[in-house]
Design a protein around this motif. Structure first.
Motif, PDB file in Angstrom:
ATOM      1  N   LEU A 139      -2.452  10.864 -14.264  1.00 47.76           N
ATOM      2  CA  LEU A 139      -2.033  11.704 -12.956  1.00 47.76           C
ATOM      3  C   LEU A 139      -3.378  12.126 -12.342  1.00 47.76           C
ATOM      4  O   LEU A 139      -3.461  11.910 -10.869  1.00 47.76           O
ATOM      5  N   LYS A 140      -4.312  12.473 -13.097  1.00 51.40           N
ATOM      6  CA  LYS A 140      -5.532  12.907 -12.214  1.00 51.40           C
ATOM      7  C   LYS A 140      -6.506  11.474 -11.842  1.00 51.40           C
ATOM      8  O   LYS A 140      -7.207  11.576 -10.935  1.00 51.40           O
ATOM      9  N   ARG A 141      -6.401  10.250 -12.794  1.00 53.39           N
ATOM     10  CA  ARG A 141      -6.822   9.257 -12.452  1.00 53.39           C
ATOM     11  C   ARG A 141      -6.292   8.431 -11.062  1.00 53.39           C
ATOM     12  O   ARG A 141      -7.269   7.651 -10.715  1.00 53.39           O
ATOM     13  N   ILE A 142      -5.153   8.289 -11.112  1.00 51.35           N
ATOM     14  CA  ILE A 142      -4.320   7.521 -10.116  1.00 51.35           C
ATOM     15  C   ILE A 142      -4.751   7.685  -8.620  1.00 51.35           C
ATOM     16  O   ILE A 142      -4.792   6.698  -7.993  1.00 51.35           O
ATOM     17  N   GLY A 143      -5.381   8.735  -8.364  1.00 48.88           N
ATOM     18  CA  GLY A 143      -5.849   8.946  -7.115  1.00 48.88           C
ATOM     19  C   GLY A 143      -4.393   9.333  -6.081  1.00 48.88           C
ATOM     20  O   GLY A 143      -3.436   9.574  -6.446  1.00 48.88           O
ATOM     21  N   GLN A 144      -4.745   9.063  -4.725  1.00 47.30           N
ATOM     22  CA  GLN A 144      -3.586   9.307  -3.860  1.00 47.30           C
ATOM     23  C   GLN A 144      -2.796   8.257  -3.219  1.00 47.30           C
ATOM     24  O   GLN A 144      -1.859   8.056  -2.538  1.00 47.30           O
ATOM     25  N   VAL A 145      -3.711   7.077  -3.192  1.00 52.52           N
ATOM     26  CA  VAL A 145      -3.156   5.818  -2.740  1.00 52.52           C
ATOM     27  C   VAL A 145      -3.214   4.686  -3.662  1.00 52.52           C
ATOM     28  O   VAL A 145      -4.385   4.556  -4.644  1.00 52.52           O
ATOM     29  N   VAL A 146      -2.273   3.827  -3.889  1.00 51.73           N
ATOM     30  CA  VAL A 146      -2.093   2.793  -4.605  1.00 51.73           C
ATOM     31  C   VAL A 146      -2.068   1.471  -3.913  1.00 51.73           C
ATOM     32  O   VAL A 146      -1.204   1.373  -3.255  1.00 51.73           O
ATOM     33  N   VAL A 147      -2.829   0.306  -4.312  1.00 49.56           N
ATOM     34  CA  VAL A 147      -2.684  -0.877  -3.661  1.00 49.56           C
ATOM     35  C   VAL A 147      -2.016  -1.862  -4.634  1.00 49.56           C
ATOM     36  O   VAL A 147      -2.716  -1.973  -5.893  1.00 49.56           O
ATOM     37  N   ARG A 150       7.691   7.716  -7.924  1.00 50.83           N
ATOM     38  CA  ARG A 150       9.215   7.770  -8.009  1.00 50.83           C
ATOM     39  C   ARG A 150      10.025   6.782  -8.107  1.00 50.83           C
ATOM     40  O   ARG A 150      10.938   6.663  -8.763  1.00 50.83           O
ATOM     41  N   LEU A 151       9.337   5.362  -7.642  1.00 49.75           N
ATOM     42  CA  LEU A 151      10.013   4.206  -8.015  1.00 49.75           C
ATOM     43  C   LEU A 151       9.836   3.532  -9.363  1.00 49.75           C
ATOM     44  O   LEU A 151      10.424   2.595  -9.877  1.00 49.75           O
ATOM     45  N   GLY A 152       9.120   4.172 -10.383  1.00 52.18           N
ATOM     46  CA  GLY A 152       8.944   3.829 -11.365  1.00 52.18           C
ATOM     47  C   GLY A 152       7.943   2.722 -11.929  1.00 52.18           C
ATOM     48  O   GLY A 152       8.040   2.037 -12.912  1.00 52.18           O
ATOM     49  N   VAL A 153       7.025   2.231 -10.886  1.00 50.37           N
ATOM     50  CA  VAL A 153       6.226   1.078 -11.107  1.00 50.37           C
ATOM     51  C   VAL A 153       5.416   1.325 -12.200  1.00 50.37           C
ATOM     52  O   VAL A 153       5.123   0.104 -12.928  1.00 50.37           O
ATOM     53  N   PHE A 154       5.016   2.505 -12.826  1.00 50.83           N
ATOM     54  CA  PHE A 154       4.241   2.611 -13.907  1.00 50.83           C
ATOM     55  C   PHE A 154       4.981   3.140 -15.075  1.00 50.83           C
ATOM     56  O   PHE A 154       4.610   3.543 -16.003  1.00 50.83           O
ATOM     57  N   GLY A 155       6.462   2.761 -15.021  1.00 48.25           N
ATOM     58  CA  GLY A 155       7.126   3.142 -16.081  1.00 48.25           C
ATOM     59  C   GLY A 155       7.935   4.614 -15.792  1.00 48.25           C
ATOM     60  O   GLY A 155       7.569   5.245 -14.683  1.00 48.25           O
ATOM     61  N   VAL A 179       1.084  -1.152   0.011  1.00 51.20           N
ATOM     62  CA  VAL A 179       0.037   0.016  -0.022  1.00 51.20           C
ATOM     63  C   VAL A 179       0.791   1.438   0.001  1.00 51.20           C
ATOM     64  O   VAL A 179       1.815   1.394   0.750  1.00 51.20           O
ATOM     65  N   PHE A 180       0.839   2.095  -1.050  1.00 49.24           N
ATOM     66  CA  PHE A 180       1.674   3.116  -1.290  1.00 49.24           C
ATOM     67  C   PHE A 180       1.100   4.543  -1.537  1.00 49.24           C
ATOM     68  O   PHE A 180      -0.206   4.538  -1.791  1.00 49.24           O
ATOM     69  N   ARG A 181       1.712   5.751  -1.128  1.00 50.80           N
ATOM     70  CA  ARG A 181       1.141   6.808  -1.785  1.00 50.80           C
ATOM     71  C   ARG A 181       1.573   6.879  -3.273  1.00 50.80           C
ATOM     72  O   ARG A 181       2.459   6.238  -3.470  1.00 50.80           O
ATOM     73  N   THR A 182       0.819   7.518  -3.904  1.00 49.89           N
ATOM     74  CA  THR A 182       0.884   7.803  -5.158  1.00 49.89           C
ATOM     75  C   THR A 182       2.336   8.354  -5.692  1.00 49.89           C
ATOM     76  O   THR A 182       2.997   7.579  -6.620  1.00 49.89           O
ATOM     77  N   ASP A 183       2.570   9.486  -5.005  1.00 44.24           N
ATOM     78  CA  ASP A 183       3.769   9.957  -5.253  1.00 44.24           C
ATOM     79  C   ASP A 183       5.350   8.704  -5.210  1.00 44.24           C
ATOM     80  O   ASP A 183       6.277   8.892  -5.868  1.00 44.24           O
ATOM     81  N   GLU A 184       5.123   7.971  -4.320  1.00 47.92           N
ATOM     82  CA  GLU A 184       6.057   6.993  -3.951  1.00 47.92           C
ATOM     83  C   GLU A 184       6.088   5.963  -5.117  1.00 47.92           C
ATOM     84  O   GLU A 184       7.207   5.717  -5.644  1.00 47.92           O
TER      85      GLU A 184
END
Length: 159
Positions: free
Chosen positions: A113-121, A99-104, A91-96
């Motif tokens: 960026l608008k759709r991804i929200g603030q939290v990513v699971v 920054r790690l390049g999970v989505f390229g 469970v991550f903050r979106t900016d994290e």
């Protein structure tokens, strides 16, 4: 159904033909579903609302669930989900994750960026997350084990 075995068995070899087979990811089998609103009652109150006042339920794609969280509830949501999904998902903050390049690599499209929200699971192998609406409506997002090596790699066979 056309299978590799059929193609290779029935193909008349031609030295000028190259076959490339690819798959976008490993299609990890997910045996355990975690409906966030069932397992963590009350988190609806942490979610942003849409233009008509409806709660914006988690959504996303096969490897990740995106959650639109009220700014003053982000830390609370992260705490609830990190604790509850320990050993089941990251469970991550979106900016994290960006920054790690999970989505390229950046740059990222503004609509993404608008759709991804603030939290990513990002579920681990065998795990899925979703949102239970009713018996006929179960929203799944993050259902392919997004943090598994099999999901991160693309297969390529050259013959």
């Amino acid at each position: 159904m056309l299978t590799f075995e059929y193609v290779f068995k029935n193909y008349k070899k031609d030295k000028d033909t190259l076959f490339l087979f690819t798959a976008d990811h490993g299609q990890d089998t997910c045996s355990e579903m975690h409906y966030l609103n069932i397992e963590y009652p009350g988190i609806e109150g942490y979610l942003k609302k849409g233009g008509r006042g409806q709660v914006l339920i988690p959504y996303g794609e096969s490897r990740a669930a995106f959650i639109q969280v009220k700014e003053d509830k982000i830390e609370k949501m992260l705490g609830v989900l990190k604790d509850g999904l320990r050993g089941k998902a990251g469970v991550f903050r979106t900016d994290e994750v960006l920054r790690l390049g999970v989505f390229g690599p950046p740059p990222y499209h503004s609509s993404f960026l608008k759709r991804i929200g603030q939290v990513v699971v990002l579920p681990y192998a065998g795990q899925s997350v979703g949102w239970y609406v009713d018996e006929n409506t179960k929203v799944k997002a993050g259902y392919h084990g997004g943090l598994t090596e099999e999901e991160a790699l693309t297969q390529l066979v050259v013959w």
